[in-house]
Structure formats: structure tokens, C-alpha cells
Design a protein around this motif. Structure first.
Motif, PDB file in Angstrom:
ATOM      1  N   LEU A   4     -29.761  18.117   8.643  1.00  9.68           N
ATOM      2  CA  LEU A   4     -29.923  19.009   9.784  1.00  9.68           C
ATOM      3  C   LEU A   4     -31.184  19.866   9.706  1.00  9.68           C
ATOM      4  CD1 LEU A   4     -26.270  20.245  10.301  1.00  9.68           C
ATOM      5  CD2 LEU A   4     -27.547  18.639  11.726  1.00  9.68           C
ATOM      6  N   ARG A   5     -31.463  20.426   8.555  1.00  3.12           N
ATOM      7  CA  ARG A   5     -32.620  21.318   8.422  1.00  3.12           C
ATOM      8  C   ARG A   5     -33.917  20.588   8.765  1.00  3.12           C
ATOM      9  NH1 ARG A   5     -33.985  24.232   2.944  1.00  3.12           N
ATOM     10  NH2 ARG A   5     -32.152  23.040   2.489  1.00  3.12           N
ATOM     11  N   GLY A   6     -34.098  19.392   8.254  1.00  2.00           N
ATOM     12  CA  GLY A   6     -35.301  18.617   8.549  1.00  2.00           C
ATOM     13  C   GLY A   6     -35.406  18.256  10.020  1.00  2.00           C
ATOM     14  N   TYR A   7     -34.291  17.881  10.620  1.00  7.01           N
ATOM     15  CA  TYR A   7     -34.283  17.533  12.042  1.00  7.01           C
ATOM     16  C   TYR A   7     -34.656  18.743  12.899  1.00  7.01           C
ATOM     17  CZ  TYR A   7     -32.638  15.940  16.582  1.00  7.01           C
ATOM     18  OH  TYR A   7     -32.564  15.604  17.906  1.00  7.01           O
ATOM     19  N   LEU A   8     -34.045  19.876  12.628  1.00  5.08           N
ATOM     20  CA  LEU A   8     -34.336  21.084  13.402  1.00  5.08           C
ATOM     21  C   LEU A   8     -35.748  21.586  13.151  1.00  5.08           C
ATOM     22  CD1 LEU A   8     -30.881  22.810  13.087  1.00  5.08           C
ATOM     23  CD2 LEU A   8     -31.863  21.747  15.128  1.00  5.08           C
ATOM     24  N   ASP A   9     -36.252  21.393  11.955  1.00  4.71           N
ATOM     25  CA  ASP A   9     -37.629  21.751  11.659  1.00  4.71           C
ATOM     26  C   ASP A   9     -38.586  20.925  12.528  1.00  4.71           C
ATOM     27  OD1 ASP A   9     -39.183  23.461   9.699  1.00  4.71           O
ATOM     28  OD2 ASP A   9     -40.155  21.514   9.400  1.00  4.71           O
ATOM     29  N   ASP A  10     -38.285  19.651  12.703  1.00  5.77           N
ATOM     30  CA  ASP A  10     -39.102  18.790  13.570  1.00  5.77           C
ATOM     31  C   ASP A  10     -39.018  19.216  15.029  1.00  5.77           C
ATOM     32  OD1 ASP A  10     -39.952  17.222  11.459  1.00  5.77           O
ATOM     33  OD2 ASP A  10     -38.485  15.639  11.814  1.00  5.77           O
ATOM     34  N   ILE A  11     -37.819  19.552  15.495  1.00  2.00           N
ATOM     35  CA  ILE A  11     -37.618  19.933  16.894  1.00  2.00           C
ATOM     36  C   ILE A  11     -38.312  21.262  17.209  1.00  2.00           C
ATOM     37  CG2 ILE A  11     -35.861  20.657  18.581  1.00  2.00           C
ATOM     38  CD1 ILE A  11     -35.836  17.674  18.077  1.00  2.00           C
ATOM     39  N   TYR A  12     -38.209  22.224  16.312  1.00  2.00           N
ATOM     40  CA  TYR A  12     -38.705  23.580  16.564  1.00  2.00           C
ATOM     41  C   TYR A  12     -40.032  23.903  15.866  1.00  2.00           C
ATOM     42  CZ  TYR A  12     -34.419  25.019  18.917  1.00  2.00           C
ATOM     43  OH  TYR A  12     -33.394  25.160  19.810  1.00  2.00           O
ATOM     44  N   HIS A  13     -40.771  22.907  15.411  1.00  2.00           N
ATOM     45  CA  HIS A  13     -41.984  23.163  14.626  1.00  2.00           C
ATOM     46  C   HIS A  13     -43.021  24.018  15.356  1.00  2.00           C
ATOM     47  CE1 HIS A  13     -43.277  19.658  16.954  1.00  2.00           C
ATOM     48  NE2 HIS A  13     -44.491  20.149  16.824  1.00  2.00           N
ATOM     49  N   GLU A  14     -43.039  23.993  16.684  1.00  3.37           N
ATOM     50  CA  GLU A  14     -44.040  24.782  17.413  1.00  3.37           C
ATOM     51  C   GLU A  14     -43.781  26.288  17.298  1.00  3.37           C
ATOM     52  OE1 GLU A  14     -40.900  23.650  20.461  1.00  3.37           O
ATOM     53  OE2 GLU A  14     -42.004  22.556  18.961  1.00  3.37           O
ATOM     54  N   TYR A  15     -42.604  26.672  16.823  1.00  4.47           N
ATOM     55  CA  TYR A  15     -42.282  28.089  16.633  1.00  4.47           C
ATOM     56  C   TYR A  15     -42.614  28.579  15.224  1.00  4.47           C
ATOM     57  CZ  TYR A  15     -39.776  27.632  21.003  1.00  4.47           C
ATOM     58  OH  TYR A  15     -39.460  27.401  22.312  1.00  4.47           O
ATOM     59  N   SER A  16     -43.114  27.693  14.386  1.00  5.05           N
ATOM     60  CA  SER A  16     -43.425  28.100  13.013  1.00  5.05           C
ATOM     61  C   SER A  16     -44.591  29.093  13.015  1.00  5.05           C
ATOM     62  CB  SER A  16     -43.748  26.894  12.148  1.00  5.05           C
ATOM     63  OG  SER A  16     -44.947  26.294  12.555  1.00  5.05           O
ATOM     64  N   SER A  17     -44.622  29.913  11.989  1.00  6.38           N
ATOM     65  CA  SER A  17     -45.683  30.907  11.836  1.00  6.38           C
ATOM     66  C   SER A  17     -45.925  31.111  10.344  1.00  6.38           C
ATOM     67  CB  SER A  17     -45.266  32.229  12.494  1.00  6.38           C
ATOM     68  OG  SER A  17     -44.173  32.794  11.801  1.00  6.38           O
ATOM     69  N   GLU A  18     -46.882  31.934  10.036  1.00  7.48           N
ATOM     70  CA  GLU A  18     -47.152  32.231   8.629  1.00  7.48           C
ATOM     71  C   GLU A  18     -45.938  32.903   7.987  1.00  7.48           C
ATOM     72  OE1 GLU A  18     -50.223  35.045   6.278  1.00  7.48           O
ATOM     73  OE2 GLU A  18     -51.108  33.665   7.732  1.00  7.48           O
ATOM     74  N   ARG A  19     -45.287  33.764   8.749  1.00 10.59           N
ATOM     75  CA  ARG A  19     -44.095  34.457   8.235  1.00 10.59           C
ATOM     76  C   ARG A  19     -42.886  33.526   8.145  1.00 10.59           C
ATOM     77  NH1 ARG A  19     -41.263  39.942  10.573  1.00 10.59           N
ATOM     78  NH2 ARG A  19     -39.777  40.132   8.877  1.00 10.59           N
ATOM     79  N   TYR A  20     -42.748  32.616   9.114  1.00 10.56           N
ATOM     80  CA  TYR A  20     -41.624  31.672   9.156  1.00 10.56           C
ATOM     81  C   TYR A  20     -42.169  30.247   9.239  1.00 10.56           C
ATOM     82  CZ  TYR A  20     -39.075  35.907  10.414  1.00 10.56           C
ATOM     83  OH  TYR A  20     -38.546  37.170  10.426  1.00 10.56           O
ATOM     84  N   PRO A  21     -42.575  29.666   8.112  1.00 17.15           N
ATOM     85  CA  PRO A  21     -43.208  28.351   8.145  1.00 17.15           C
ATOM     86  C   PRO A  21     -42.246  27.169   8.299  1.00 17.15           C
ATOM     87  CG  PRO A  21     -43.122  29.155   5.906  1.00 17.15           C
ATOM     88  CD  PRO A  21     -42.601  30.265   6.792  1.00 17.15           C
ATOM     89  N   LYS A  22     -40.951  27.386   8.064  1.00 14.96           N
ATOM     90  CA  LYS A  22     -39.994  26.279   8.154  1.00 14.96           C
ATOM     91  C   LYS A  22     -38.588  26.817   8.421  1.00 14.96           C
ATOM     92  CE  LYS A  22     -39.391  26.298   3.180  1.00 14.96           C
ATOM     93  NZ  LYS A  22     -39.397  25.565   1.959  1.00 14.96           N
ATOM     94  N   VAL A  23     -37.712  25.914   8.776  1.00 17.14           N
ATOM     95  CA  VAL A  23     -36.304  26.256   8.990  1.00 17.14           C
ATOM     96  C   VAL A  23     -35.668  26.542   7.633  1.00 17.14           C
ATOM     97  CG1 VAL A  23     -34.072  25.354   9.741  1.00 17.14           C
ATOM     98  CG2 VAL A  23     -36.105  24.876  11.093  1.00 17.14           C
ATOM     99  N   GLU A  24     -34.959  27.648   7.551  1.00 16.74           N
ATOM    100  CA  GLU A  24     -34.279  28.017   6.303  1.00 16.74           C
ATOM    101  C   GLU A  24     -32.772  28.025   6.524  1.00 16.74           C
ATOM    102  OE1 GLU A  24     -35.557  28.602   3.330  1.00 16.74           O
ATOM    103  OE2 GLU A  24     -37.627  28.410   3.982  1.00 16.74           O
ATOM    104  N   GLN A  25     -32.045  27.614   5.526  1.00 18.16           N
ATOM    105  CA  GLN A  25     -30.591  27.647   5.581  1.00 18.16           C
ATOM    106  C   GLN A  25     -30.098  28.938   4.965  1.00 18.16           C
ATOM    107  OE1 GLN A  25     -28.591  24.252   3.950  1.00 18.16           O
ATOM    108  NE2 GLN A  25     -26.661  25.325   3.812  1.00 18.16           N
ATOM    109  N   LEU A  26     -29.283  29.657   5.722  1.00 16.25           N
ATOM    110  CA  LEU A  26     -28.648  30.876   5.228  1.00 16.25           C
ATOM    111  C   LEU A  26     -27.161  30.613   5.063  1.00 16.25           C
ATOM    112  CD1 LEU A  26     -30.294  33.491   7.616  1.00 16.25           C
ATOM    113  CD2 LEU A  26     -31.024  32.851   5.332  1.00 16.25           C
ATOM    114  N   ASN A  27     -26.599  31.063   4.019  1.00 12.77           N
ATOM    115  CA  ASN A  27     -25.155  30.927   3.803  1.00 12.77           C
ATOM    116  C   ASN A  27     -24.518  32.279   4.027  1.00 12.77           C
ATOM    117  OD1 ASN A  27     -25.270  28.163   3.088  1.00 12.77           O
ATOM    118  ND2 ASN A  27     -26.039  28.758   1.099  1.00 12.77           N
ATOM    119  N   LEU A  28     -24.076  32.495   5.247  1.00 13.39           N
ATOM    120  CA  LEU A  28     -23.479  33.783   5.592  1.00 13.39           C
ATOM    121  C   LEU A  28     -21.978  33.748   5.513  1.00 13.39           C
ATOM    122  CD1 LEU A  28     -25.747  34.556   8.658  1.00 13.39           C
ATOM    123  CD2 LEU A  28     -26.006  35.383   6.332  1.00 13.39           C
TER     124      LEU A  28
END
Length: 67
Positions: free
Chosen positions: A43-67
Motif C-alpha cells: 500500500l505505501r508504495g502504491y500511494l506514494d506513486d499516486i500522490y507523488h506530486e504532493y511530495s516536498s522536502e519536508r515530506y518526501p514520501k508516504v510514511e506509515q504511522l501506527n496509531l
């Protein structure tokens, strides 16, 4: 996801994507379809591909949080 808190849930044999708010309100994201055959570990890799245009220096990739 790139600074936006989101969750993915498996419901009725389908993956569903939600935006999460600070107040605990969840809203479904309908414009992104996650293929049912993906495993949880993919899932993380797939969502990273879908949302890559939202990446920034502060948020370069999709991160998994365990809440």
C-alpha cells in the motif's frame, strides 16, 4: 501522506482510503481506487506513486504511522 493524515482500511474485501481530521472525523476519498489485490505491505508504495506530486522536502514520501 505528505503532511496529510490519512488511513487505509480493508472493508468488504476492498481497500478504502480516508482523510483523518484532528477531531476524529474521517471522510472517504472516492477519487483514488486502490486495487483489491494489493497486500498491506504494498500500500505505501502504491500511494506514494499516486500522490507523488504532493511530495516536498519536508515530506518526501508516504510514511506509515501506527496509531
Amino acid at each position: 501522506m505528505f503532511g496529510t493524515l490519512m488511513s487505509v482500511r480493508r472493508e468488504s474485501e476492498q481497500w478504502r482510503l480516508y482523510k483523518e481530521s484532528q477531531t476524529g472525523i474521517r471522510s472517504r476519498v472516492y477519487d483514488v481506487v486502490i486495487p483489491d489485490y494489493l497486500t498491506a505491505s504494498e500500500l505505501r508504495g502504491y500511494l506514494d506513486d499516486i500522490y507523488h506530486e504532493y511530495s516536498s522536502e519536508r515530506y518526501p514520501k508516504v510514511e506509515q504511522l501506527n496509531l
